[in-house]
Write a protein that holds these residues in place. Structure first.
Motif, mmCIF file in Angstrom:
data_model
loop_
_atom_site.group_PDB
_atom_site.id
_atom_site.type_symbol
_atom_site.label_atom_id
_atom_site.label_comp_id
_atom_site.label_asym_id
_atom_site.label_seq_id
_atom_site.Cartn_x
_atom_site.Cartn_y
_atom_site.Cartn_z
ATOM 1 N N ARG A 141 -2.133 15.383 -3.854
ATOM 2 C CA ARG A 141 -1.537 16.357 -4.764
ATOM 3 C C ARG A 141 -1.173 17.689 -4.129
ATOM 4 N N ASP A 142 -1.571 17.903 -2.864
ATOM 5 C CA ASP A 142 -1.173 19.140 -2.188
ATOM 6 C C ASP A 142 -1.158 18.920 -0.683
ATOM 7 N N LEU A 143 -0.621 19.892 0.040
ATOM 8 C CA LEU A 143 -0.470 19.750 1.486
ATOM 9 C C LEU A 143 -1.816 19.745 2.207
ATOM 10 N N GLU A 144 -2.824 20.420 1.645
ATOM 11 C CA GLU A 144 -4.158 20.378 2.255
ATOM 12 C C GLU A 144 -4.719 18.963 2.221
ATOM 13 N N GLU A 145 -4.578 18.295 1.086
ATOM 14 C CA GLU A 145 -5.006 16.892 0.992
ATOM 15 C C GLU A 145 -4.235 16.037 1.987
ATOM 16 N N LEU A 146 -2.974 16.331 2.132
ATOM 17 C CA LEU A 146 -2.122 15.579 3.046
ATOM 18 C C LEU A 146 -2.595 15.748 4.486
ATOM 19 N N GLU A 147 -2.982 16.959 4.856
ATOM 20 C CA GLU A 147 -3.499 17.211 6.202
ATOM 21 C C GLU A 147 -4.814 16.469 6.444
ATOM 22 N N ARG A 148 -5.671 16.425 5.432
ATOM 23 C CA ARG A 148 -6.952 15.712 5.563
ATOM 24 C C ARG A 148 -6.754 14.206 5.631
ATOM 25 N N HIS A 149 -5.669 13.723 5.043
ATOM 26 C CA HIS A 149 -5.360 12.293 5.023
ATOM 27 C C HIS A 149 -4.293 12.013 6.081
ATOM 28 N N ALA A 150 -4.541 12.469 7.275
ATOM 29 C CA ALA A 150 -3.533 12.420 8.340
ATOM 30 C C ALA A 150 -3.120 11.011 8.719
ATOM 31 N N SER A 151 -4.008 10.053 8.602
ATOM 32 C CA SER A 151 -3.687 8.691 9.014
ATOM 33 C C SER A 151 -2.758 8.027 8.004
ATOM 34 N N ARG B 3 0.881 -1.174 0.000
ATOM 35 C CA ARG B 3 0.000 0.000 0.000
ATOM 36 C C ARG B 3 0.911 1.214 0.000
ATOM 37 N N ILE B 4 0.842 1.979 -1.076
ATOM 38 C CA ILE B 4 1.809 3.047 -1.325
ATOM 39 C C ILE B 4 1.125 4.405 -1.280
ATOM 40 N N LEU B 5 1.760 5.345 -0.597
ATOM 41 C CA LEU B 5 1.336 6.735 -0.582
ATOM 42 C C LEU B 5 2.205 7.493 -1.570
ATOM 43 N N LEU B 6 1.576 8.213 -2.483
ATOM 44 C CA LEU B 6 2.276 8.981 -3.509
ATOM 45 C C LEU B 6 1.943 10.455 -3.325
ATOM 46 N N LEU B 7 2.964 11.282 -3.115
ATOM 47 C CA LEU B 7 2.788 12.736 -3.081
ATOM 48 C C LEU B 7 3.336 13.284 -4.386
ATOM 49 N N GLU B 8 2.432 13.697 -5.253
ATOM 50 C CA GLU B 8 2.818 14.189 -6.577
ATOM 51 C C GLU B 8 1.759 15.173 -7.049
ATOM 52 N N ASP B 9 2.184 16.401 -7.409
ATOM 53 C CA ASP B 9 1.227 17.417 -7.819
ATOM 54 C C ASP B 9 1.021 17.511 -9.323
ATOM 55 N N GLU B 10 1.833 16.841 -10.103
ATOM 56 C CA GLU B 10 1.651 16.855 -11.553
ATOM 57 C C GLU B 10 0.765 15.672 -11.937
ATOM 58 N N PHE B 11 -0.430 15.987 -12.419
ATOM 59 C CA PHE B 11 -1.467 14.991 -12.662
ATOM 60 C C PHE B 11 -0.996 13.829 -13.536
ATOM 61 N N LEU B 12 -0.385 14.114 -14.672
ATOM 62 C CA LEU B 12 0.026 13.049 -15.591
ATOM 63 C C LEU B 12 1.112 12.162 -14.983
ATOM 64 N N SER C 174 8.998 18.252 5.981
ATOM 65 C CA SER C 174 8.511 18.009 7.343
ATOM 66 C C SER C 174 7.677 16.725 7.380
ATOM 67 N N PHE C 175 6.933 16.462 6.319
ATOM 68 C CA PHE C 175 6.188 15.203 6.245
ATOM 69 C C PHE C 175 7.144 14.018 6.155
ATOM 70 N N ALA C 176 8.239 14.191 5.449
ATOM 71 C CA ALA C 176 9.242 13.120 5.354
ATOM 72 C C ALA C 176 9.785 12.774 6.739
ATOM 73 N N HIS C 177 9.953 13.775 7.572
ATOM 74 C CA HIS C 177 10.400 13.512 8.948
ATOM 75 C C HIS C 177 9.361 12.687 9.708
ATOM 76 N N LYS C 178 8.077 12.954 9.485
ATOM 77 C CA LYS C 178 7.014 12.161 10.123
ATOM 78 C C LYS C 178 7.091 10.706 9.687
ATOM 79 N N LEU C 179 7.338 10.502 8.395
ATOM 80 C CA LEU C 179 7.473 9.132 7.901
ATOM 81 C C LEU C 179 8.639 8.424 8.580
ATOM 82 N N MET C 180 9.737 9.138 8.740
ATOM 83 C CA MET C 180 10.908 8.543 9.405
ATOM 84 C C MET C 180 10.571 8.180 10.850
ATOM 85 N N GLN C 181 9.881 9.072 11.552
ATOM 86 C CA GLN C 181 9.509 8.801 12.942
ATOM 87 C C GLN C 181 8.620 7.573 13.054
ATOM 88 N N ARG C 182 7.755 7.387 12.071
ATOM 89 C CA ARG C 182 6.843 6.226 12.088
ATOM 90 C C ARG C 182 7.462 4.997 11.424
#
Length: 129
Positions: free
Chosen positions: A39-49, A9-18, A69-77
Motif C-alpha cells: 500500500r505504500d513505497l515503504e512496504e515496497l522497499e521492504r518487499h524488495a524480492s 502470483r500477483i503483486l498489487l500496488l494499491e493504497d486505497e484499502f477497499l 520507477s518501480f514499473a521500470h524495474k518490472l520491465m527490466q526483470r
C-alpha cells in the motif's frame, strides 16, 4: 468466473484499502494462486524480492508518490504488469510505457482481469481500457 489468472502470483500496488480488497478477491475469483498487496513505497522497499511474481497491477500513485520507477524495474526483470489508476495525466505514462495497458479507475473487474491476462500472454493485448 474465468480462470484467466489460474495459478498466477500477483503483486498489487494499491493504497486505497477497499479497492485493494476488491482487486485481491477479483484476482482470486479468476484463479490467482496468491495476491500480495502493498500500500505504500515503504512496504515496497521492504518487499524488495520479486521472486515468484508472475504479474503486477500498479496504481500510478501510492500515497502521493509515483510508482513509475518501480514499473521500470518490472520491465527490466521482464515481469508483465498493467497500470490501474485514477491518475489524471496519463500522457506521461503512455510516453514512458507505450506498450503497457492502463486501466482507468473506475474500471470494471472484467476489464482489469482481461488486461492483466493479456499482459501475461494469456489473451491478445488490448491497449488502454
Amino acid at each position: 468466473m474465468s480462470n484467466l489468472l489460474a495459478g498466477m502470483r500477483i503483486l498489487l500496488l494499491e493504497d486505497e484499502f477497499l479497492i485493494a480488497m476488491d482487486v485481491e478477491q477479483l484476482c482470486r475469483d479468476h484463479g490467482a494462486a496468491n495476491v500480495v498487496t502493498l500500500r505504500d513505497l515503504e512496504e515496497l522497499e521492504r518487499h524488495a524480492s520479486l521472486a515468484g511474481t508472475d504479474a503486477a497491477i500498479l496504481d500510478v500513485m501510492l500515497g502521493g508518490a509515483s510508482t513509475l520507477s518501480f514499473a521500470h524495474k518490472l520491465m527490466q526483470r521482464e515481469i508483465p504488469f498493467i497500470f490501474a489508476s485514477g491518475y489524471t495525466d496519463l500522457d506521461e505514462i503512455f510516453e514512458a510505457f507505450p506498450n503497457i495497458t492502463v486501466v482507468s479507475k473506475p474500471y470494471a473487474g472484467d476489464d482489469l482481469v482481461e488486461a492483466l491476462a493479456a499482459a501475461a500472454g494469456r489473451l491478445p493485448a488490448s491497449g488502454s481500457v
